[in-house]
Design a protein around this motif. Structure first.
Motif, mmCIF file in Angstrom:
data_model
loop_
_atom_site.group_PDB
_atom_site.id
_atom_site.type_symbol
_atom_site.label_atom_id
_atom_site.label_comp_id
_atom_site.label_asym_id
_atom_site.label_seq_id
_atom_site.Cartn_x
_atom_site.Cartn_y
_atom_site.Cartn_z
ATOM 1 N N UNK A 6 0.819 -1.214 0.000
ATOM 2 C CA UNK A 6 0.000 0.000 0.000
ATOM 3 C C UNK A 6 0.853 1.265 0.000
ATOM 4 N N UNK A 7 1.876 1.289 0.842
ATOM 5 C CA UNK A 7 2.736 2.474 0.930
ATOM 6 C C UNK A 7 3.420 2.776 -0.400
ATOM 7 N N UNK A 8 3.805 1.731 -1.118
ATOM 8 C CA UNK A 8 4.439 1.922 -2.424
ATOM 9 C C UNK A 8 3.461 2.569 -3.402
ATOM 10 N N UNK A 9 2.215 2.076 -3.418
ATOM 11 C CA UNK A 9 1.215 2.637 -4.329
ATOM 12 C C UNK A 9 0.929 4.100 -4.008
ATOM 13 N N UNK A 10 0.935 4.423 -2.729
ATOM 14 C CA UNK A 10 0.707 5.814 -2.336
ATOM 15 C C UNK A 10 1.852 6.709 -2.810
ATOM 16 N N UNK A 11 3.087 6.240 -2.644
ATOM 17 C CA UNK A 11 4.241 7.043 -3.033
ATOM 18 C C UNK A 11 4.382 7.140 -4.551
ATOM 19 N N UNK A 12 4.263 6.019 -5.236
ATOM 20 C CA UNK A 12 4.522 5.982 -6.678
ATOM 21 C C UNK A 12 3.399 6.628 -7.479
ATOM 22 N N UNK A 13 2.144 6.283 -7.127
ATOM 23 C CA UNK A 13 1.007 6.724 -7.931
ATOM 24 C C UNK A 13 0.200 7.844 -7.291
ATOM 25 N N UNK A 14 0.530 8.205 -6.056
ATOM 26 C CA UNK A 14 -0.187 9.288 -5.386
ATOM 27 C C UNK A 14 -1.601 8.910 -4.979
ATOM 28 N N UNK A 15 -1.825 7.627 -4.727
ATOM 29 C CA UNK A 15 -3.153 7.167 -4.330
ATOM 30 C C UNK A 15 -3.351 7.324 -2.826
ATOM 31 N N UNK A 16 -4.591 7.553 -2.425
ATOM 32 C CA UNK A 16 -4.910 7.616 -1.005
ATOM 33 C C UNK A 16 -5.312 6.219 -0.525
ATOM 34 N N UNK A 17 -5.377 6.048 0.788
ATOM 35 C CA UNK A 17 -5.820 4.766 1.345
ATOM 36 C C UNK A 17 -7.210 4.410 0.851
ATOM 37 N N UNK A 18 -8.116 5.386 0.857
ATOM 38 C CA UNK A 18 -9.497 5.122 0.430
ATOM 39 C C UNK A 18 -9.564 4.718 -1.040
ATOM 40 N N UNK A 19 -8.765 5.332 -1.869
ATOM 41 C CA UNK A 19 -8.753 4.991 -3.297
ATOM 42 C C UNK A 19 -8.232 3.573 -3.501
#
Length: 93
Positions: free
Chosen positions: A45-58
């Motif tokens: 999850x943390x990687x997706x947030x950093x790389x793609x700028x996604x939020x937890x809810x998304x």
């Protein structure tokens, strides 16, 4: 030991330090030039947030709707980097 011999000994020491580094750099360069990417097999999850700028809810919404393929290992969600890349390619405009 003469000044010239000291200098040659110093150069040999430096060469012994640098040679293994050069071998490693050449290995890295050959992997890059063969088109191999240096990405992990799985994202978290943390990687997706950093790389793609996604939020937890998304991320949760994408998992629930099937947009984001995942594997669950205990409480950890893992996202296959190859499948993520395929999903991005399929959804590109």
């Amino acid at each position: 030991m003469t000044k010239k011999e000291k200098r040659q000994a110093f150069i040999m020491e430096i060469k012994n330090i640098i040679d293994p580094l050069m071998v490693k750099l050449e290995m890295i360069d050959s992997k890059i030039s063969k088109g191999k990417t240096l990405r992990p097999a799985y994202y978290r999850n943390e990687d997706l947030k950093k790389i793609f700028g996604l939020s937890n809810n998304t991320i949760i919404k994408y998992r629930q709707t099937g947009i984001l393929p995942y594997t669950k290992l205990g409480d950890i969600f893992l996202y296959d980097s190859v499948k993520i890349e395929e999903t991005l390619r399929k959804n590109s405009i």
